[in-house]
Design a protein around this motif. Sequence first.
Motif, PDB file in Angstrom:
ATOM      1  N   GLN A  96      41.878 -32.893  16.876  1.00  0.00           N
ATOM      2  CA  GLN A  96      41.410 -31.517  16.986  1.00  0.00           C
ATOM      3  C   GLN A  96      40.445 -31.177  15.857  1.00  0.00           C
ATOM      4  O   GLN A  96      39.414 -30.519  16.083  1.00  0.00           O
ATOM      5  CB  GLN A  96      42.605 -30.568  16.944  1.00  0.00           C
ATOM      6  CG  GLN A  96      42.249 -29.122  17.229  1.00  0.00           C
ATOM      7  CD  GLN A  96      41.858 -28.891  18.670  1.00  0.00           C
ATOM      8  OE1 GLN A  96      42.556 -29.283  19.582  1.00  0.00           O
ATOM      9  NE2 GLN A  96      40.725 -28.257  18.886  1.00  0.00           N
ATOM     10  N   SER A 100      36.471 -30.196  16.176  1.00  0.00           N
ATOM     11  CA  SER A 100      35.912 -28.972  15.601  1.00  0.00           C
ATOM     12  C   SER A 100      34.699 -29.290  14.732  1.00  0.00           C
ATOM     13  O   SER A 100      33.692 -28.561  14.761  1.00  0.00           O
ATOM     14  CB  SER A 100      36.979 -28.247  14.774  1.00  0.00           C
ATOM     15  OG  SER A 100      38.074 -27.878  15.586  1.00  0.00           O
ATOM     16  N   ALA A 109      29.995 -24.625  18.493  1.00  0.00           N
ATOM     17  CA  ALA A 109      31.163 -24.047  17.840  1.00  0.00           C
ATOM     18  C   ALA A 109      31.679 -22.818  18.572  1.00  0.00           C
ATOM     19  O   ALA A 109      32.865 -22.473  18.470  1.00  0.00           O
ATOM     20  CB  ALA A 109      30.827 -23.694  16.394  1.00  0.00           C
ATOM     21  N   SER A 122      40.330 -23.162  21.299  1.00  0.00           N
ATOM     22  CA  SER A 122      39.712 -24.047  20.323  1.00  0.00           C
ATOM     23  C   SER A 122      38.428 -24.600  20.912  1.00  0.00           C
ATOM     24  O   SER A 122      38.097 -24.367  22.076  1.00  0.00           O
ATOM     25  CB  SER A 122      40.666 -25.184  19.924  1.00  0.00           C
ATOM     26  OG  SER A 122      41.086 -25.900  21.063  1.00  0.00           O
ATOM     27  N   ALA A 123      37.693 -25.349  20.089  1.00  0.00           N
ATOM     28  CA  ALA A 123      36.397 -25.880  20.501  1.00  0.00           C
ATOM     29  C   ALA A 123      36.556 -26.827  21.684  1.00  0.00           C
ATOM     30  O   ALA A 123      37.555 -27.543  21.808  1.00  0.00           O
ATOM     31  CB  ALA A 123      35.726 -26.595  19.334  1.00  0.00           C
ATOM     32  N   GLY A 126      37.007 -30.436  20.730  1.00  0.00           N
ATOM     33  CA  GLY A 126      38.340 -30.729  20.223  1.00  0.00           C
ATOM     34  C   GLY A 126      39.353 -30.872  21.339  1.00  0.00           C
ATOM     35  O   GLY A 126      40.186 -31.787  21.323  1.00  0.00           O
TER      36      GLY A 126
END
Length: 254
Positions: A96, A100, A109, A122-123, A126
């Motif tokens: 992860q 990122s 991002a 989250s990204a 990731g």
Amino acid sequence: MDLQEILTLNVYVVLMAFARVGAAFAFMPGIGARTVPARARLIFAFWVAVVISPLAGPLFPPQPADAPSLLLFIGYEVTVGLFFGLFGQVMMAGLQTAGSIIAYLSSMANAFTADPLSGAQSAVTGNFLMQVGLVLLFATGMDHLMIQAVFESYSLFPPGGVLPVGDMSEFFANALNDSFIIAAQLSAPFLIVAICLQIALGLLNKLMPQLPVFFVAMPIQIALALLLLTLALPSMMMVYLGYFENGLEAFLNP
């Protein structure tokens, strides 16, 4: 194991084994995901505890006569199981973190997706690396190695012993450090390409100040990141699988 052996199992031993195995499975990568129903996770942990209880039974101390001592033993087993499960999560967090870093270096991002394992946003890179890594862990049999490591942990943390808080804290700190190191190693090709691209864009901005470098660079950054991810993904996953296996070997007997 036939019905007679199941009926003659020591309930105390099964309960103690279930305390450690259930706590580990609550956070173990893949098995402890939010998408896995809690009932299925508990049933699986119970049957694993039943299977390993005849082997781990001689290691357990005699059943205490009072409830506080029993709760103390159960708390010890739960703490050891949580320690192992969180260690697996720390190793998975390396993917992860690497995703990122790649997202920040490739102008992605702000592209967030929901992680089906944790439910957090989250990204996208990731989440992609996490999904690929989790599939490879189960495809290569690492899930069996995780279950074996839970059983082998009885030799490192004997039931009823003294909890080595200092050693566990040091081990967990080293695990966090190794997680960041593997994240930096996995994202190193993207970092090198991003530095070279930023230098080229800086020179281009000096040569042509009127050129909107930001709008020109973003599609190039995304295209280069996707191309590099396609080329480097097999090597990245091989490095990560080796890191994950080495981490589990710390719990296995030589």
